[in-house]
Design an enzyme around this catalytic site. Sequence first.
Site, PDB file in Angstrom:
ATOM      1  N   SER A  83       0.833  -1.199  -0.085  1.00 41.03           N
ATOM      2  CA  SER A  83      -0.295   0.223   0.186  1.00 41.03           C
ATOM      3  C   SER A  83       0.807   1.129   0.044  1.00 41.03           C
ATOM      4  CB  SER A  83      -0.625  -0.044   1.288  1.00 41.03           C
ATOM      5  OG  SER A  83      -1.778  -1.050   1.402  1.00 41.03           O
ATOM      6  N   THR A 199      -3.463   3.455   2.216  1.00 45.55           N
ATOM      7  CA  THR A 199      -2.930   5.026   2.070  1.00 45.55           C
ATOM      8  C   THR A 199      -2.674   5.083   4.163  1.00 45.55           C
ATOM      9  OG1 THR A 199      -3.928   6.197   0.763  1.00 45.55           O
ATOM     10  CG2 THR A 199      -2.396   7.145   2.774  1.00 45.55           C
ATOM     11  N   THR A 217       1.374   6.590   0.345  1.00 48.86           N
ATOM     12  CA  THR A 217       1.145   6.053  -0.829  1.00 48.86           C
ATOM     13  C   THR A 217       1.993   5.629  -1.408  1.00 48.86           C
ATOM     14  OG1 THR A 217      -0.877   5.300  -0.904  1.00 48.86           O
ATOM     15  CG2 THR A 217      -0.752   7.519  -1.821  1.00 48.86           C
ATOM     16  N   ARG A 227      -1.780   9.100 -12.470  1.00 50.03           N
ATOM     17  CA  ARG A 227      -3.114   9.455 -11.531  1.00 50.03           C
ATOM     18  C   ARG A 227      -2.319   9.579 -10.349  1.00 50.03           C
ATOM     19  NH1 ARG A 227      -4.658   7.137  -6.059  1.00 50.03           N
ATOM     20  NH2 ARG A 227      -6.849   7.485  -6.260  1.00 50.03           N
ATOM     21  N   THR A 250      -7.943   8.031   3.639  1.00 50.55           N
ATOM     22  CA  THR A 250      -8.094   6.881   3.362  1.00 50.55           C
ATOM     23  C   THR A 250      -8.946   6.501   2.699  1.00 50.55           C
ATOM     24  OG1 THR A 250      -7.225   4.427   4.012  1.00 50.55           O
ATOM     25  CG2 THR A 250      -9.364   5.581   5.267  1.00 50.55           C
ATOM     26  N   GLY A 251      -8.538   6.092   1.624  1.00 53.35           N
ATOM     27  CA  GLY A 251      -9.878   5.018  -0.162  1.00 53.35           C
ATOM     28  C   GLY A 251      -9.332   5.995  -1.020  1.00 53.35           C
TER      29      GLY A 251
END
Length: 339
Positions: A83, A199, A217, A227, A250-251
């Site tokens: 991650s 992250t 991250t 990206r 996060t996410g």
Amino acid sequence: MINRRKFLLKSTIGTSGILLGVNALGKTIELKSASNYPIVISTWDFGIPANQAAWKVLSKGGRALDAVEAGVRIPEADPKNHSVGASGYPDRDGHVTLDACIMDEKGNCGGVAAMEYIDHPISVARMVMEKTPHVLLVGEGATQFALENGFKKKQLLNDESKKAWQEWLKTSKYQPEINVENKYYTPQKLPGNQYNHDTIGMLALDAAGNISGACTTSGMAFKLHGRVGDSPIIGAGLFVDNEVGGATSTGVGEEVIRNVGSFLVVELMRQGYTPENACKEAVNRIIKKNPEKAKNLQVGFLALNKKGEYGAYAIQKGFSYAVCNSEKQDTLIKGQSIY
């Protein structure tokens, strides 16, 4: 005899009362402390070892900024962690690109995005903050800056990440899975050859009552080349206001950016929301914009206020965060969620 080059704390850190310290000019100063700080909190289960590294700084009276940098460097260097950092999954073209940002109690901040070949983006982000007039460096420019300032070039695509990428290429189907980041210790092939991860965001409040944060991250697995999500963007993946507190996220970063999520959480705390309720409201803002879309994605927020109070909220179940203070160094808490 007081050693004026060192910070002095009472033997029991975190107890109520006034602590004495010595500033850079050699003058004795008072440090306001409460029973619930110093404290450090961070996202996900890999936040536990990260917090422990940060606590080594905080427990000696160190600065929150130093603590969060030291803390998130742990998952950045972890070969098991796909991650964050050096072992992150690549983009769809096989490039491992890293994002990070850092922010201190004075509002200083720095970040890097889509940076290749450097395994500790958080430390480059701090150098951007401290050595340049800029906030964010990206891509080749970020890598060049790092190399010019003593960082070493390293091939980041390791065998395990490369194998996962090659497996993904068989279908090239991009469909992130919710909360897969919790499985990073035992990477698994998921249905449809889908992989995802996440992250680490960290917030620390030191004995002097100052707050700092860090976020780092490798971004979404097999993303489009170039990206960038929310993690390196101040106000999205991280925001700190020393009058109020700090927040991190996060996410799915795109949804956090669209709502300037971490800034929103801090502003809600300024209005009197508790950390948990501020995170909940930020999550609800995302859901209200597109309820059907939100059912299939994960976003979580984590917040810490100036009193040392903390809280979190996520769209989906499964979000967890780690807490570390004088009483506990290995606590993992299950975050509240809407669904």
